[in-house]
Structures are given as structure tokens and as C-alpha cells.
Design a protein around this motif. Structure first.
Motif, PDB file in Angstrom:
ATOM      1  N   TYR A 176      -3.043  -4.235   2.915  1.00  0.00           N
ATOM      2  CA  TYR A 176      -3.825  -3.957   1.717  1.00  0.00           C
ATOM      3  C   TYR A 176      -4.593  -2.729   1.463  1.00  0.00           C
ATOM      4  O   TYR A 176      -4.865  -2.038   2.475  1.00  0.00           O
ATOM      5  N   VAL A 177      -4.753  -2.219   0.471  1.00  0.00           N
ATOM      6  CA  VAL A 177      -5.217  -0.953   0.097  1.00  0.00           C
ATOM      7  C   VAL A 177      -6.978  -1.337   0.449  1.00  0.00           C
ATOM      8  O   VAL A 177      -7.477  -2.094  -0.243  1.00  0.00           O
ATOM      9  N   MET A 178      -7.542  -0.549   1.187  1.00  0.00           N
ATOM     10  CA  MET A 178      -8.891  -0.791   1.742  1.00  0.00           C
ATOM     11  C   MET A 178      -9.629   0.572   1.528  1.00  0.00           C
ATOM     12  O   MET A 178      -9.119   1.737   1.724  1.00  0.00           O
ATOM     13  N   ASN A 206      -8.727  -1.237  -7.780  1.00  0.00           N
ATOM     14  CA  ASN A 206      -8.238  -0.356  -8.412  1.00  0.00           C
ATOM     15  C   ASN A 206      -7.912   0.946  -7.762  1.00  0.00           C
ATOM     16  O   ASN A 206      -8.593   1.853  -8.176  1.00  0.00           O
ATOM     17  N   PRO A 207      -6.957   0.868  -6.974  1.00  0.00           N
ATOM     18  CA  PRO A 207      -6.790   2.289  -6.242  1.00  0.00           C
ATOM     19  C   PRO A 207      -5.882   3.130  -7.055  1.00  0.00           C
ATOM     20  O   PRO A 207      -5.228   2.895  -7.660  1.00  0.00           O
ATOM     21  N   ASN A 208      -6.147   4.455  -6.681  1.00  0.00           N
ATOM     22  CA  ASN A 208      -5.400   5.474  -7.215  1.00  0.00           C
ATOM     23  C   ASN A 208      -4.132   5.762  -6.347  1.00  0.00           C
ATOM     24  O   ASN A 208      -3.927   5.185  -5.421  1.00  0.00           O
ATOM     25  N   ILE A 209      -3.265   6.769  -6.902  1.00  0.00           N
ATOM     26  CA  ILE A 209      -1.989   6.783  -6.352  1.00  0.00           C
ATOM     27  C   ILE A 209      -2.196   7.424  -4.880  1.00  0.00           C
ATOM     28  O   ILE A 209      -1.448   7.086  -4.006  1.00  0.00           O
ATOM     29  N   LYS A 210      -3.296   8.192  -4.244  1.00  0.00           N
ATOM     30  CA  LYS A 210      -3.561   8.568  -3.184  1.00  0.00           C
ATOM     31  C   LYS A 210      -3.717   7.517  -2.141  1.00  0.00           C
ATOM     32  O   LYS A 210      -3.267   7.602  -1.212  1.00  0.00           O
ATOM     33  N   ASP A 211      -4.672   6.858  -2.572  1.00  0.00           N
ATOM     34  CA  ASP A 211      -5.039   5.380  -1.885  1.00  0.00           C
ATOM     35  C   ASP A 211      -3.815   4.414  -1.278  1.00  0.00           C
ATOM     36  O   ASP A 211      -3.589   4.273  -0.244  1.00  0.00           O
ATOM     37  N   ILE A 212      -2.985   4.228  -2.609  1.00  0.00           N
ATOM     38  CA  ILE A 212      -1.516   3.665  -2.227  1.00  0.00           C
ATOM     39  C   ILE A 212      -0.580   4.322  -1.270  1.00  0.00           C
ATOM     40  O   ILE A 212      -0.176   3.725  -0.324  1.00  0.00           O
ATOM     41  N   TYR A 245       3.978  -1.083  -4.967  1.00  0.00           N
ATOM     42  CA  TYR A 245       2.841  -1.778  -4.769  1.00  0.00           C
ATOM     43  C   TYR A 245       2.696  -2.731  -5.493  1.00  0.00           C
ATOM     44  O   TYR A 245       3.470  -2.939  -6.745  1.00  0.00           O
ATOM     45  N   ARG A 246       1.739  -3.907  -5.189  1.00  0.00           N
ATOM     46  CA  ARG A 246       1.655  -4.893  -6.118  1.00  0.00           C
ATOM     47  C   ARG A 246      -0.034  -5.138  -6.074  1.00  0.00           C
ATOM     48  O   ARG A 246      -0.643  -5.277  -5.231  1.00  0.00           O
ATOM     49  N   LYS A 247      -0.150  -5.424  -7.211  1.00  0.00           N
ATOM     50  CA  LYS A 247      -1.737  -5.816  -7.559  1.00  0.00           C
ATOM     51  C   LYS A 247      -1.849  -7.172  -7.731  1.00  0.00           C
ATOM     52  O   LYS A 247      -0.896  -7.921  -8.316  1.00  0.00           O
ATOM     53  N   THR A 248      -2.880  -7.870  -6.977  1.00  0.00           N
ATOM     54  CA  THR A 248      -3.301  -9.394  -7.175  1.00  0.00           C
ATOM     55  C   THR A 248      -4.800  -9.460  -7.777  1.00  0.00           C
ATOM     56  O   THR A 248      -5.315  -8.410  -7.708  1.00  0.00           O
ATOM     57  N   SER A 249      -4.971 -10.564  -7.827  1.00  0.00           N
ATOM     58  CA  SER A 249      -6.434 -10.777  -8.045  1.00  0.00           C
ATOM     59  C   SER A 249      -7.409 -10.579  -7.083  1.00  0.00           C
ATOM     60  O   SER A 249      -8.586 -10.688  -7.414  1.00  0.00           O
ATOM     61  N   VAL A 250      -6.720 -10.466  -5.721  1.00  0.00           N
ATOM     62  CA  VAL A 250      -7.727 -10.309  -4.684  1.00  0.00           C
ATOM     63  C   VAL A 250      -7.485  -9.038  -4.070  1.00  0.00           C
ATOM     64  O   VAL A 250      -8.049  -8.471  -3.130  1.00  0.00           O
ATOM     65  N   GLY A 251      -6.484  -8.098  -4.660  1.00  0.00           N
ATOM     66  CA  GLY A 251      -6.484  -6.719  -4.028  1.00  0.00           C
ATOM     67  C   GLY A 251      -5.071  -6.017  -4.458  1.00  0.00           C
ATOM     68  O   GLY A 251      -4.289  -6.715  -5.126  1.00  0.00           O
ATOM     69  N   GLU A 278       8.896  -5.776  -8.893  1.00  0.00           N
ATOM     70  CA  GLU A 278       9.242  -5.611 -10.501  1.00  0.00           C
ATOM     71  C   GLU A 278       8.002  -5.607 -11.100  1.00  0.00           C
ATOM     72  O   GLU A 278       7.093  -6.018 -10.956  1.00  0.00           O
ATOM     73  N   ASN A 279       8.079  -4.494 -12.140  1.00  0.00           N
ATOM     74  CA  ASN A 279       6.889  -4.138 -12.852  1.00  0.00           C
ATOM     75  C   ASN A 279       7.040  -4.808 -14.352  1.00  0.00           C
ATOM     76  O   ASN A 279       7.987  -4.327 -15.181  1.00  0.00           O
ATOM     77  N   TRP A 280       6.109  -5.747 -14.514  1.00  0.00           N
ATOM     78  CA  TRP A 280       6.241  -6.505 -15.818  1.00  0.00           C
ATOM     79  C   TRP A 280       5.153  -6.052 -16.851  1.00  0.00           C
ATOM     80  O   TRP A 280       3.834  -6.150 -16.299  1.00  0.00           O
TER      81      TRP A 280
END
Length: 287
Positions: free
Chosen positions: A107-109, A118-124, A82-88, A65-67
Motif C-alpha cells: 500500500y502507498v504509505m 489520496n497519493p500523487n503519481i510520485k507516491d504511487i 494502482y487500485r484505490k480502496t476505502s482504506v488506502g 480496470e478503471n471504471w
């Protein structure tokens, strides 16, 4: 007449040897300058293997869900895969094979396995497909690569618990195992000379087919990337490429290459030593 028992998904996929399909990605540490090679199974190869056996196999990427914050508070605005958190940033993928679901998160690395905040759409997108390979490993495909096992295992071998007798006899087994020599296919001199592997000349290039002799020549000539590749690959005796590399480095052909390079270096040193006195004499005569 008894019907033949159908193999489970794990039994089927875990018996596929993916070692020949692995790519070896170079990673150079900024601190130490050392380069290591990581085993990498590309998602098209992994998915192709699964679809060849299970044509109806599918996968799904979790939607979160995107809030978004508005003047009146938070409001849902669709979903994100995808989901962004405080650690990645993380993704979740589920592989579906014959009604069975295998779910994994990743996780995106970056190239050093550190989280990208802060990954871009390619990274995701890349992470999602890498996560698919990880989910397929749960089903049995390439699980031995993640676990560092020598050979693909069967479900019975993995789930079988060691008996008390086997646990008490571990020291004896280790001594016996240390005396056993690696059992792998011996290649002829001609086969070693023509043997090719997938190799990256540098970290930015795509894997290309190289002869072992070419990589060995580069290494003996001082190429650090080739030296690191040989040092890493020669230890991977559970893989055909590692077995071939170990045999090549001990072959007469390798010794011949090394001797020729040493001769060339010796000749160059002699030429340099011979040129220096001439330069000094010329300078004195000019003076």
C-alpha cells in the motif's frame, strides 16, 4: 560422473549479504520525539543484483480496470496500475526470474508507514518500486532483512522442521546461547578512526559518507540525531556497521574524544562563571 546440482533461485539469492547495501532511514515520532532508523534496500541496488545473476529477469505491474461513472451508468475507461480502496491505495508487482513468478502487494504509505488516502503519481511510482524489492525478497534476496534474521539463510535451513528433541531442549539452548559472545571481526584502532558509514545528518538530507568519529563527536556534543543513530546502530551486531560502531564506542579513541569535549564544556562553564561577576561589578560602578 555425477552432474553438479544447480542451485535454486532461492538458494542463490538468499546467500547474498545485502547488509552492506542497506540505508538507515531516520524516522522521528511527532508524539515522543524519539528517532528510530529503518533498514532500507533501494530498488536499483536490489534489481542490479538480480540482473547480474539472471540477465533475463523481468517484472510486471498489475493493471486494474478503471471504471468511471457516466450518465448512463459505469463504463470502463482503460486501466490503471494502482487500485484505490476505502482504506488506502495499493499496487501489485510480480518479479519474473527464469520463468518463476514472485508476486507481492504494497500500500502507498507516508514516512510513518500510515496509508496515504489520496497519493500523487510520485507516491504511487515509489510504492511500485518498493513493492518490487518486496517481491524479490520472496525469491530470496534480502529476505533475512525483512524477517530480522542475523545472517542470510539457505533454502534447506529455512524449510527444515525442528525435531522433537530440539524442541524439548530449547531452554538449555537459550542458556548456552546467552553465554556466547558476539563473533565478529575485530578492527584496529586505525581502522576504527577511518571507518565510514552512510549517515543522514537530518531527516530531509540524502545519505552521505561520514566517519564514525564525526558522528560520535556530534553525539557527545549533544546532537540528538547522532545520539539516536549511535543508540540504534550499536545494537545491530549482525551488520558490519553495527559491529564497527560497538567497537568504536568502547575504543580509546572514543574515550579521548569524550574527554576533550568534556574539557571544552568545563572551560566554557568556567569562562561563563568568570564573566558574570564582572558584568555585575560593571553595572554597580555605572550606577
Amino acid at each position: 560422473m555425477t552432474e553438479k546440482k544447480k542451485k535454486s533461485i532461492y538458494e542463490t539469492l538468499s546467500q547474498i549479504d545485502v547488509s552492506k547495501l542497506l540505508e538507515h532511514i531516520p524516522r522521528t515520532s511527532k508524539k515522543t520525539g524519539k528517532t528510530v532508523y529503518l533498514d532500507y534496500l533501494s530498488w536499483p541496488k536490489a534489481w542490479g543484483l538480480v540482473k547480474a545473476i539472471y540477465p533475463d529477469a523481468d517484472y510486471k505491474i498489475r493493471e486494474y480496470e478503471n471504471w468511471v461513472k457516466t450518465p448512463t451508468g459505469f463504463q470502463q475507461a482503460g486501466t490503471l496500475d494502482y487500485r484505490k480502496t476505502s482504506v488506502g491505495c495499493e499496487v501489485e508487482v510480480t518479479a519474473i526470474i527464469e520463468g518463476h513468478e514472485y508476486t507481492q502487494k504494497l500500500y502507498v504509505m507516508d514516512r510513518f508507514n500510515k496509508p496515504v488516502m489520496n497519493p500523487n503519481i510520485k507516491d504511487i511510482n515509489k510504492t511500485q518500486m518498493r513493492c518490487l524489492v518486496k517481491a524479490l525478497a520472496l525469491a530470496g534476496l534480502g529476505l533475512d532483512v525483512y524477517a530480522g534474521e542475523d545472517l542470510p539463510s539457505t533454502e534447506e535451513e529455512t524449510t527444515k522442521k525442528p525435531s522433537k528433541q530440539s524442541q524439548t531442549s530449547k531452554p538449555t539452548q537459550k542458556k548456552q546461547q546467552s553465554k556466547v559472545k558476539p563473533n565478529y571481526k575485530q578492527l584496529t584502532d586505525k581502522q576504527l578512526q577511518e571507518y565510514t558509514v552512510m549517515y543522514r545528518p537530518d531527516a530531509d538530507s540524502e545519505p552521505m559518507e561520514f566517519k564514525l568519529s564525526t558522528i560520535y563527536t556530534l553525539a557527545m556534543s549533544g546532537d540528538e540525531m547522532a545520539q539516536s543513530w549511535l543508540h540504534t546502530m550499536i545494537k545491530k551486531l549482525n551488520m558490519p556497521e553495527g559491529q564497527a560502531t560497538a567497537q568504536f564506542c568502547k575504543s580509546k579513541y572514543a574515550a579521548q574524544i569524550k574527554n576533550e569535549i568534556e574539557k571544552k564544556k568545563a572551560v566554557e562553564k568556567i569562562k561563563e562563571a568568570a564573566e558574570d561577576p564582572n558584568e555585575e561589578t560593571t553595572e554597580k560602578m555605572g550606577a
